[in-house]
Design a protein around this motif. Structure first.
Motif, short mmCIF file in Angstrom:
data_model
loop_
_atom_site.label_atom_id
_atom_site.label_comp_id
_atom_site.label_asym_id
_atom_site.label_seq_id
_atom_site.Cartn_x
_atom_site.Cartn_y
_atom_site.Cartn_z
N UNK B 121 38.97 57.67 27.20
CA UNK B 121 39.60 56.58 27.94
C UNK B 121 39.67 56.87 29.44
N UNK B 122 40.05 58.09 29.77
CA UNK B 122 40.20 58.45 31.18
C UNK B 122 38.91 58.25 31.96
N UNK B 123 37.82 58.68 31.31
CA UNK B 123 36.53 58.56 31.97
C UNK B 123 36.16 57.08 32.13
N UNK B 124 36.42 56.32 31.07
CA UNK B 124 36.08 54.89 31.09
C UNK B 124 36.89 54.16 32.18
N UNK B 125 38.18 54.48 32.31
CA UNK B 125 39.01 53.87 33.34
C UNK B 125 38.46 54.21 34.72
N UNK B 126 38.03 55.47 34.87
CA UNK B 126 37.43 55.89 36.13
C UNK B 126 36.19 55.08 36.46
N UNK B 127 35.36 54.84 35.44
CA UNK B 127 34.14 54.05 35.64
C UNK B 127 34.48 52.64 36.10
N UNK B 128 35.49 52.05 35.43
CA UNK B 128 35.88 50.68 35.78
C UNK B 128 36.39 50.62 37.21
N UNK B 129 37.14 51.63 37.61
CA UNK B 129 37.66 51.65 38.97
C UNK B 129 36.52 51.77 39.98
N UNK B 145 51.73 52.14 45.43
CA UNK B 145 50.99 52.89 46.42
C UNK B 145 49.75 52.14 46.90
N UNK B 146 49.49 50.97 46.33
CA UNK B 146 48.25 50.26 46.63
C UNK B 146 48.48 49.03 47.49
N UNK B 147 47.46 48.67 48.26
CA UNK B 147 47.54 47.44 49.05
C UNK B 147 47.23 46.24 48.17
N UNK B 148 47.46 45.06 48.70
CA UNK B 148 47.19 43.84 47.95
C UNK B 148 45.74 43.75 47.49
N UNK B 149 44.82 44.07 48.38
CA UNK B 149 43.40 44.02 48.04
C UNK B 149 43.05 45.02 46.95
N UNK B 150 43.62 46.23 47.06
CA UNK B 150 43.36 47.25 46.05
C UNK B 150 43.91 46.82 44.70
N UNK B 151 45.10 46.21 44.73
CA UNK B 151 45.70 45.76 43.48
C UNK B 151 44.83 44.70 42.83
N UNK B 152 44.29 43.79 43.65
CA UNK B 152 43.45 42.75 43.08
C UNK B 152 42.19 43.35 42.49
N UNK B 153 41.68 44.41 43.10
CA UNK B 153 40.53 45.12 42.52
C UNK B 153 40.91 45.73 41.17
N UNK B 154 42.10 46.29 41.10
CA UNK B 154 42.55 46.86 39.82
C UNK B 154 42.64 45.76 38.77
N UNK B 155 43.17 44.60 39.19
CA UNK B 155 43.29 43.47 38.25
C UNK B 155 41.91 43.05 37.75
N UNK B 156 40.93 43.09 38.64
CA UNK B 156 39.56 42.74 38.23
C UNK B 156 39.03 43.80 37.26
N UNK B 157 39.29 45.06 37.57
CA UNK B 157 38.84 46.14 36.68
C UNK B 157 39.47 45.97 35.30
N UNK B 158 40.74 45.59 35.27
CA UNK B 158 41.42 45.40 33.99
C UNK B 158 40.78 44.25 33.21
N UNK B 159 40.45 43.17 33.96
CA UNK B 159 39.84 42.02 33.30
C UNK B 159 38.48 42.38 32.72
N UNK B 160 37.79 43.35 33.37
CA UNK B 160 36.45 43.72 32.92
C UNK B 160 36.49 44.76 31.79
N UNK B 161 37.68 45.29 31.49
CA UNK B 161 37.77 46.42 30.56
C UNK B 161 37.19 46.13 29.19
N UNK B 162 37.26 44.87 28.74
CA UNK B 162 36.79 44.56 27.40
C UNK B 162 35.37 43.99 27.41
N UNK B 163 34.65 44.13 28.51
CA UNK B 163 33.31 43.56 28.66
C UNK B 163 33.27 42.08 28.32
#
Lengths: 283, 328
Positions: B121-129, B145-163
Motif C-alpha cells: 500500500x505504501x508504495x502504491x500511495x507513493x506512486x499515486x502521489x 501542512x499542505x497548501x490548497x493546490x497540494x490538497x487538491x492534488x491529493x484529492x485527485x490522487x485519492x479519486x484515482x486510487x481505484x483506477x
C-alpha cells in the motif's frame, strides 16, 4: 519527518502552560501513591479493620503525619489507599460513560432521522435529571456496593458525552471527507469510527480529564451520603463524611480527606486545560 | 459512435421539504462518451450538483435511470460499480480529514476496494502521489501542512486510487488561487491523456469549460436547456439563458461590450418567480411567447448543438463569445 517529532512538539505546546504541567505532576504523584499504596503508606494495615484505641483521635504529629481517626487508624495511610479507590472509580465511570455516550452521539448524528430523534430524546430525558439524584435513585434499588455505585454514576454521566459527540459529528456530517469516504463505498461503521471519531478525540480527551475530577467529586458525594463503598474500604468521600461529625475538634479528619479530593480534582482540571490548548491549534 | 460510458435517462429528483416539494431535476437526459470531457454549467439551483449526486450514488433518483458502461446502476451500488467513478470535490480544505495523514486519506479507497496488499500500500500511495506531481514522502504529513493546490492534488490522487473510468469533478478549481487553478487544470488534462479518463465537470466557471471541455451542457432549474460542442455553444448560443450566461462574462473594453446581445440581458428580473408550467426561464425571458407557457420545450436542433427554446437567438454574425473569452 520522524514519528516522535509531532509528539515532541505536542509536549512542548502542552508544557508551555506551566499550570498544566503542575497538574500532570499532581496526577502522577497521586497515581504513584495509588499504585504503590502498600509501600508508600506508613501503616498499610490501617486500610483495613484495625482498632487501636491507644492512639485514637490523635492530632497530626511526627508519628501520624495527618493524625488518627476515632478508632486509631492513620489518616495518611487511609488517604493513600483512598486514592486507589477514587482513581479506579473515576477511570471506570469515565470510560463507561465515554463508550456509551460516544456510540449514542455518533450513531444519532450520523444516521439521523428516527434513530436520531429517539436517541437524542432519551439523552435529553437523562440530562433533565440531576446526576446525583439519578445516581441515588439507581443505588436505591439494591444494597450499595462499589460496583453498583460506578454503574449508577456512568448511567448518570453518559448523556453529557452523547451531547458533545453529537454536536461535533453533526457539524462534520456533510464535510467533504465524509462524502468522499461514502462515495468510495466505505461502510457506515468505517465512516463513523474511522473518519468521524478521530475528529471527536481531542474534545473527548479534554472532557474526560475534566470529568475525572467531577466524577470523583460525585463519588465522594455518594459516599458522603452513605451510598458508596461500604466500610472498611478507605474512601475519601466517606472519610469526609465521618470526620464531619467531629468537627471542629478533630478537624484533621475531614479537612485532610477533603484536601486529597481537591488535589485530584485540581490535577485533572489543570491537565484538561493543557489538553485543550494542545488540541486547539491542530483542530 | 461507440457505446457511451455514462448514460442518464429521464433522471428526475424531487426533494420533500416539509409539506412542499422541490423539483431539483425534471427529467434529464445525458450521455458521456469514453474519454470525453463534458461540462455541466448552470447557476445555483440549476440541479447540477443533484445530478452529480445521482451519478455518485449519494442520492437516489426519483425516476429515470443511470447506466454506467452498459450496466444500470440501481438499488445498492456494488463495489465494482463504485470503483468506476472517482470524485474530486470543490473545497480542498474540507475534503481531507484533518486528523488523518495524506497516506491514510489515499489509503481508504485502497483498503475499501482491496486494491493491493497491505504491504504494497505504501508504495502504491507513493506512486499515486507522484502521478499528481507530489513527493511520495508527503504521505506521512497531515493536510494542515499542505497548501490548497497540494490538497487538491491529493484529492485527485485519492479519486484515482481505484483506477476509475469516470471522474466527477465538482468545481475542482473554484476555491483555489487563480495561479494554482491553471496548474490543476493542466494536471487534469495530462492525466486524461495518460489514463484515458472520462471527465464530468460541474462548474460555473466558463473559462474552465473553454479550456478543458469538449462538450457543454447548460442547465436551468432542473432541465437541460442547451447542449452541444463547446465551440458551437460559445460561438452561437441559441437559448436565451445561455446567451445571458455567456454575456455575463466580464468585459473590460467598449469594443467587447458591443459584442454583447442587443437585448436587455442585464435587466434584473425577479428570479424567485417559478414557472410551474412551460419553459422554466419564461419569467426572466424578454422573448417569451404565449406558447412558452404551454409546455416545456424539448431539446431540438442539429445533433451537435441542441437547444430547448421556442424563440431562440439566431446564429451570430458578430465576433463570437468564444473569441471574447479568448481575448481576456
Amino acid at each position: 519527518m520522524s514519528k516522535a517529532d509531532p509528539r515532541w512538539r505536542g509536549w512542548r505546546r502542552f508544557a508551555r502552560n506551566r499550570l498544566s504541567v503542575f497538574g500532570a505532576a499532581l496526577i502522577a504523584l497521586v497515581l504513584f501513591c495509588a499504585l504503590f499504596a502498600p509501600y508508600v503508606a506508613p501503616y498499610p494495615e490501617h486500610a483495613g479493620v484495625v482498632v487501636n484505641f491507644a492512639d485514637a483521635n490523635k492530632p497530626p504529629s511526627a508519628k501520624y503525619w495527618l493524625g488518627t481517626d476515632s478508632v486509631g487508624r492513620d489518616v495518611l495511610s487511609r488517604i493513600i489507599f483512598g486514592f486507589r479507590n477514587s482513581l479506579m472509580l473515576g477511570a471506570v465511570v469515565v470510560s463507561l460513560a465515554i463508550s456509551l455516550g460516544t456510540i449514542v452521539g455518533l450513531v444519532a448524528a450520523y444516521l439521523g432521522g428516527k434513530v436520531e430523534s429517539v436517541l437524542m430524546r432519551v439523552t435529553d430525558i437523562f440530562l433533565a435529571i440531576p446526576s446525583l439524584v439519578l445516581a441515588m435513585a439507581i443505588l436505591g434499588i439494591s444494597q450499595p456496593s462499589q460496583m453498583l455505585a460506578m454503574i449508577a454514576m456512568a448511567v448518570a454521566w453518559w448523556p453529557w458525552h452523547a451531547r458533545l459527540v453529537y454536536g461535533i459529528v453533526r457539524s462534520l456530517r456533510h464535510e467533504g471527507f465524509v462524502t468522499a469516504a461514502e462515495v468510495v463505498g466505505a461502510s457506515p461503521l468505517k465512516v463513523m469510527f474511522g473518519e468521524l471519531l478521530p475528529n471527536c478525540a481531542p474534545n473527548l480527551l479534554t472532557k474526560a480529564s475534566l470529568d475525572m475530577g467531577f466524577v470523583i467529586l460525585l463519588g465522594a458525594s455518594l459516599s458522603f451520603l452513605g451510598m458508596g463503598a461500604p466500610p472498611p474500604t478507605p474512601d475519601l468521600g466517606t472519610m469526609v463524611s465521618e470526620g464531619s461529625q467531629y468537627l471542629p475538634d478533630l478537624w484533621w479528619l475531614s479537612i485532610t480527606a477533603g484536601l486529597a479530593i481537591f488535589v485530584i480534582v485540581l490535577g485533572f482540571n489543570l491537565v484538561a486545560d493543557g489538553l485543550r490548548d494542545l488540541f486547539d491549534i491542530v483542530g | 459512435m461507440s457505446e457511451p460510458l455514462l448514460q442518464i435517462r429521464e433522471a428526475a429528483k424531487t426533494f420533500h421539504v416539509g409539506s412542499s416539494e422541490v423539483k431539483a431535476l425534471k427529467g434529464v437526459n445525458l450521455s458521456v462518451g469514453k474519454g470525453e470531457t463534458v461540462a455541466i454549467v448552470g447557476e445555483s439551483g440549476s440541479g447540477k450538483t443533484t445530478l452529480a449526486n445521482l451519478i455518485l450514488g449519494i442520492e437516489k433518483p426519483s425516476a429515470g435511470e443511470i447506466v454506467l458502461a452498459g450496466r444500470p446502476l440501481s438499488g445498492r451500488r456494488s463495489k465494482a460499480d463504485r470503483r468506476q467513478i472517482g470524485l474530486v470535490q470543490q473545497n480542498p480544505y474540507s475534503t481531507l480529514n484533518p486528523r488523518k495523514s495524506i497516506g491514510q486519506a489515499i489509503g481508504l479507497p485502497l483498503s475499501v476496494h482491496n486494491v493491493c496488499r497491505r504491504s504494497e500500500r505504501r508504495r502504491r500511495i507513493g506512486e499515486l502521489l507522484e502521478k499528481v506531481g507530489l513527493h511520495p514522502e508527503l504521505q506521512d504529513r497531515r493536510p494542515l501542512a499542505l497548501s490548497g493546490g497540494q490538497r487538491q492534488r491529493v484529492a485527485i490522487a485519492r479519486a484515482l486510487a481505484t483506477d476509475p473510468e469516470l471522474l466527477v469533478l465538482d468545481e475542482p478549481t473554484s476555491s483555489l488561487d487563480v495561479s494554482v487553478q491553471a496548474h490543476i487544470l493542466r494536471l487534469l488534462k495530462d492525466l486524461q491523456e495518460e489514463l484515458g479518463l472520462t471527465y464530468l465537470f460541474i462548474t460555473h466557471d466558463l473559462s474552465v469549460v473553454r479550456v478543458l471541455a469538449s462538450r457543454v451542457i447548460v442547465m436551468y432549474r432542473g432541465l437541460v436547456v442547451e447542449e452541444g460542442a463547446v465551440a458551437d455553444v460559445f460561438s452561437g448560443p441559441r437559448h436565451r439563458y445561455t446567451q445571458q450566461l455567456l454575456a455575463s462574462i466580464p468585459t473590460v473594453s467598449a469594443e467587447d461590450d458591443r459584442l454583447k446581445p442587443d437585448w436587455s440581458w442585464e435587466a434584473d428580473v425577479d428570479s424567485t418567480e417559478v414557472a410551474e408550467e412551460g419553459c422554466p426561464f419564461r419569467p426572466r425571458c424578454p422573448f417569451a411567447l404565449p406558447a412558452c407557457a404551454a409546455g416545456t420545450p424539448v431539446l431540438a436542433g442539429p445533433k451537435h448543438h441542441l437547444h430547448a427554446c421556442l424563440n431562440p437567438g439566431g446564429a451570430p454574425t458578430r465576433k463570437s463569445s468564444l473569441e471574447l473569452l479568448a481575448g481576456q
